[in-house]
Design a protein around this motif. Structure first.
Motif, PDB file in Angstrom:
ATOM      1  N   ALA A   1       0.809  -1.127  -0.105  1.00 45.13           N
ATOM      2  CA  ALA A   1       0.145   0.044   0.094  1.00 45.13           C
ATOM      3  C   ALA A   1       0.730   1.401   0.059  1.00 45.13           C
ATOM      4  O   ALA A   1       0.586   2.347  -0.980  1.00 45.13           O
ATOM      5  CB  ALA A   1      -1.018  -0.087   1.141  1.00 45.13           C
ATOM      6  N   LEU A   2       1.980   1.391   0.693  1.00 44.35           N
ATOM      7  CA  LEU A   2       2.992   2.547   0.770  1.00 44.35           C
ATOM      8  C   LEU A   2       3.698   2.874  -0.404  1.00 44.35           C
ATOM      9  O   LEU A   2       3.715   3.719  -1.102  1.00 44.35           O
ATOM     10  CB  LEU A   2       3.686   2.397   1.924  1.00 44.35           C
ATOM     11  CG  LEU A   2       3.324   2.474   3.514  1.00 44.35           C
ATOM     12  CD1 LEU A   2       4.294   2.212   4.471  1.00 44.35           C
ATOM     13  CD2 LEU A   2       2.767   3.722   3.541  1.00 44.35           C
ATOM     14  N   GLY A   3       3.899   1.675  -1.149  1.00 43.87           N
ATOM     15  CA  GLY A   3       4.478   1.659  -2.525  1.00 43.87           C
ATOM     16  C   GLY A   3       3.587   2.147  -3.380  1.00 43.87           C
ATOM     17  O   GLY A   3       4.151   2.948  -4.307  1.00 43.87           O
ATOM     18  N   ALA A   4       2.329   1.527  -3.560  1.00 42.05           N
ATOM     19  CA  ALA A   4       1.414   2.218  -4.494  1.00 42.05           C
ATOM     20  C   ALA A   4       0.709   3.712  -4.232  1.00 42.05           C
ATOM     21  O   ALA A   4       0.487   4.220  -5.068  1.00 42.05           O
ATOM     22  CB  ALA A   4       0.088   1.204  -4.276  1.00 42.05           C
ATOM     23  N   TYR A   5       0.539   3.986  -2.869  1.00 40.74           N
ATOM     24  CA  TYR A   5      -0.221   5.007  -2.851  1.00 40.74           C
ATOM     25  C   TYR A   5       0.752   6.344  -1.883  1.00 40.74           C
ATOM     26  O   TYR A   5       0.415   7.318  -1.922  1.00 40.74           O
ATOM     27  CB  TYR A   5      -1.379   4.819  -1.686  1.00 40.74           C
ATOM     28  CG  TYR A   5      -2.394   4.104  -2.153  1.00 40.74           C
ATOM     29  CD1 TYR A   5      -3.347   4.805  -2.901  1.00 40.74           C
ATOM     30  CD2 TYR A   5      -2.754   2.945  -1.796  1.00 40.74           C
ATOM     31  CE1 TYR A   5      -4.488   4.042  -3.329  1.00 40.74           C
ATOM     32  CE2 TYR A   5      -3.821   1.918  -2.191  1.00 40.74           C
ATOM     33  CZ  TYR A   5      -4.665   2.706  -2.960  1.00 40.74           C
ATOM     34  OH  TYR A   5      -5.957   2.168  -3.291  1.00 40.74           O
ATOM     35  N   GLY A   6       1.923   5.632  -1.569  1.00 37.61           N
ATOM     36  CA  GLY A   6       2.763   6.633  -1.022  1.00 37.61           C
ATOM     37  C   GLY A   6       2.152   7.151   0.372  1.00 37.61           C
ATOM     38  O   GLY A   6       1.354   6.629   0.997  1.00 37.61           O
ATOM     39  N   ALA A   7       2.841   8.311   0.867  1.00 38.31           N
ATOM     40  CA  ALA A   7       2.353   8.950   1.983  1.00 38.31           C
ATOM     41  C   ALA A   7       0.954   9.302   1.956  1.00 38.31           C
ATOM     42  O   ALA A   7       0.364   9.330   3.139  1.00 38.31           O
ATOM     43  CB  ALA A   7       3.343  10.267   2.292  1.00 38.31           C
ATOM     44  N   GLY A   8       0.311   9.449   0.789  1.00 35.97           N
ATOM     45  CA  GLY A   8      -1.180   9.769   0.805  1.00 35.97           C
ATOM     46  C   GLY A   8      -2.262   8.513   1.230  1.00 35.97           C
ATOM     47  O   GLY A   8      -3.201   8.836   0.940  1.00 35.97           O
ATOM     48  N   VAL A   9      -1.625   7.487   1.489  1.00 33.14           N
ATOM     49  CA  VAL A   9      -2.451   6.270   1.723  1.00 33.14           C
ATOM     50  C   VAL A   9      -3.470   6.540   2.597  1.00 33.14           C
ATOM     51  O   VAL A   9      -4.739   5.863   2.457  1.00 33.14           O
ATOM     52  CB  VAL A   9      -1.503   5.068   2.174  1.00 33.14           C
ATOM     53  CG1 VAL A   9      -0.980   5.144   3.592  1.00 33.14           C
ATOM     54  CG2 VAL A   9      -2.329   3.841   1.952  1.00 33.14           C
ATOM     55  N   LEU A  10      -3.375   7.629   3.648  1.00 25.59           N
ATOM     56  CA  LEU A  10      -4.448   7.620   4.494  1.00 25.59           C
ATOM     57  C   LEU A  10      -5.513   8.593   4.128  1.00 25.59           C
ATOM     58  O   LEU A  10      -6.648   8.783   4.522  1.00 25.59           O
ATOM     59  CB  LEU A  10      -3.877   8.085   6.078  1.00 25.59           C
ATOM     60  CG  LEU A  10      -3.194   7.219   6.570  1.00 25.59           C
ATOM     61  CD1 LEU A  10      -2.428   7.827   8.088  1.00 25.59           C
ATOM     62  CD2 LEU A  10      -4.025   6.140   7.258  1.00 25.59           C
ATOM     63  N   SER A  11      -5.084   9.449   2.839  1.00 24.98           N
ATOM     64  CA  SER A  11      -6.100  10.363   2.471  1.00 24.98           C
ATOM     65  C   SER A  11      -6.638  10.178   1.038  1.00 24.98           C
ATOM     66  O   SER A  11      -7.853  10.667   0.591  1.00 24.98           O
ATOM     67  CB  SER A  11      -5.343  11.713   2.432  1.00 24.98           C
ATOM     68  OG  SER A  11      -4.230  11.691   1.399  1.00 24.98           O
ATOM     69  N   ARG A  12      -6.098   8.953   0.620  1.00 27.35           N
ATOM     70  CA  ARG A  12      -6.611   8.782  -0.705  1.00 27.35           C
ATOM     71  C   ARG A  12      -7.660   7.580  -0.801  1.00 27.35           C
ATOM     72  O   ARG A  12      -7.517   6.605   0.028  1.00 27.35           O
ATOM     73  CB  ARG A  12      -5.519   8.178  -1.646  1.00 27.35           C
ATOM     74  CG  ARG A  12      -4.647   9.268  -1.788  1.00 27.35           C
ATOM     75  CD  ARG A  12      -3.609   9.152  -3.205  1.00 27.35           C
ATOM     76  NE  ARG A  12      -3.998   8.551  -4.408  1.00 27.35           N
ATOM     77  CZ  ARG A  12      -3.522   7.794  -5.186  1.00 27.35           C
ATOM     78  NH1 ARG A  12      -2.105   7.680  -4.917  1.00 27.35           N
ATOM     79  NH2 ARG A  12      -3.995   7.234  -6.182  1.00 27.35           N
ATOM     80  N   ALA A  13      -8.780   7.804  -1.839  1.00 29.18           N
ATOM     81  CA  ALA A  13      -9.758   6.764  -1.738  1.00 29.18           C
ATOM     82  C   ALA A  13      -9.212   5.534  -2.509  1.00 29.18           C
ATOM     83  O   ALA A  13      -8.008   5.506  -3.194  1.00 29.18           O
ATOM     84  CB  ALA A  13     -10.834   7.238  -2.592  1.00 29.18           C
ATOM     85  N   GLU A  14      -9.731   4.380  -2.403  1.00 29.63           N
ATOM     86  CA  GLU A  14      -9.413   2.906  -2.896  1.00 29.63           C
ATOM     87  C   GLU A  14      -9.225   3.243  -4.640  1.00 29.63           C
ATOM     88  O   GLU A  14     -10.035   3.776  -5.192  1.00 29.63           O
ATOM     89  CB  GLU A  14     -10.198   2.129  -2.679  1.00 29.63           C
ATOM     90  CG  GLU A  14      -9.649   0.467  -2.880  1.00 29.63           C
ATOM     91  CD  GLU A  14     -10.519  -0.451  -2.168  1.00 29.63           C
ATOM     92  OE1 GLU A  14     -11.154  -1.275  -2.915  1.00 29.63           O
ATOM     93  OE2 GLU A  14     -10.602  -0.638  -1.077  1.00 29.63           O
ATOM     94  N   ASP A  15      -8.283   2.667  -4.901  1.00 34.84           N
ATOM     95  CA  ASP A  15      -8.074   2.891  -6.506  1.00 34.84           C
ATOM     96  C   ASP A  15      -8.150   1.469  -7.405  1.00 34.84           C
ATOM     97  O   ASP A  15      -7.466   0.499  -7.051  1.00 34.84           O
ATOM     98  CB  ASP A  15      -6.575   3.482  -6.844  1.00 34.84           C
ATOM     99  CG  ASP A  15      -6.337   3.857  -8.195  1.00 34.84           C
ATOM    100  OD1 ASP A  15      -7.152   3.457  -8.899  1.00 34.84           O
ATOM    101  OD2 ASP A  15      -5.183   4.489  -8.429  1.00 34.84           O
ATOM    102  N   ALA A  16      -9.212   1.453  -8.265  1.00 33.21           N
ATOM    103  CA  ALA A  16      -9.448   0.452  -8.879  1.00 33.21           C
ATOM    104  C   ALA A  16      -7.888  -0.359  -9.727  1.00 33.21           C
ATOM    105  O   ALA A  16      -7.955  -1.284 -10.080  1.00 33.21           O
ATOM    106  CB  ALA A  16     -10.691   0.367  -9.841  1.00 33.21           C
TER     107      ALA A  16
END
Length: 139
Positions: free
Chosen positions: A19-34
């Motif tokens: 998740a951190l690799g895919a979303y980076g530091a924004g993992v807590l603020s981003r919506a799930e990505d298909a």
């Protein structure tokens, strides 16, 4: 109870890393990505579950640990600090332990998934799968 917490954190580890690799530091603020794999999305859901159940101070600590772990992916200390945040949250909240255990695949053995044939897919856990020519995904 501590062994249960250690097991949950160890089991969650690969999902969180992805998740951190895919979303980076924004993992807590981003919506799930298909477009992101199921592993990364499960890691995002795990972090969101922890974040939602923390108070303001706990959220700030978790966000800092996520930022550090995402920004320094090769730093074992940053990853350990994030694991410590998870352990603390799990020690303090029995309901959170049950929620995370329900999100994670059942422990107890390997899972084998096989796909065979042209354009076939295989997944243990999947949100969206599209095969074929000119497919369109609508939110």
């Amino acid at each position: 109870m501590d062994s249960e917490i250690v097991q949950l954190v160890e089991q969650a580890g690969p999902y969180l890393t992805t998740a951190l690799g895919a979303y980076g530091a924004g993992v807590l603020s981003r919506a799930e990505d298909a477009a992101v794999g199921a592993t990364a999305n499960l890691g995002r859901r795990l972090l969101h579950a922890v974040w939602r159940r923390r108070d303001e101070w706990g959220r700030a600590e978790l966000e800092a640990a996520v930022r550090d772990a995402a920004g320094e992916s090769d730093d074992a200390d940053a990853a350990a600090a994030l694991r410590q945040q998870l352990k603390r949250a799990l020690r303090e909240d029995e309901e959170l332990r049950r929620e995370l255990a329900g999100l994670l695949p059942a422990a107890g053995g390997p899972v084998t998934v096989t796909a065979s044939g042209a354009r076939s897919i295989a997944a243990h856990t999947i949100g969206t799968a599209i095969t074929g020519d000119n497919a369109t995904l609508r939110p």
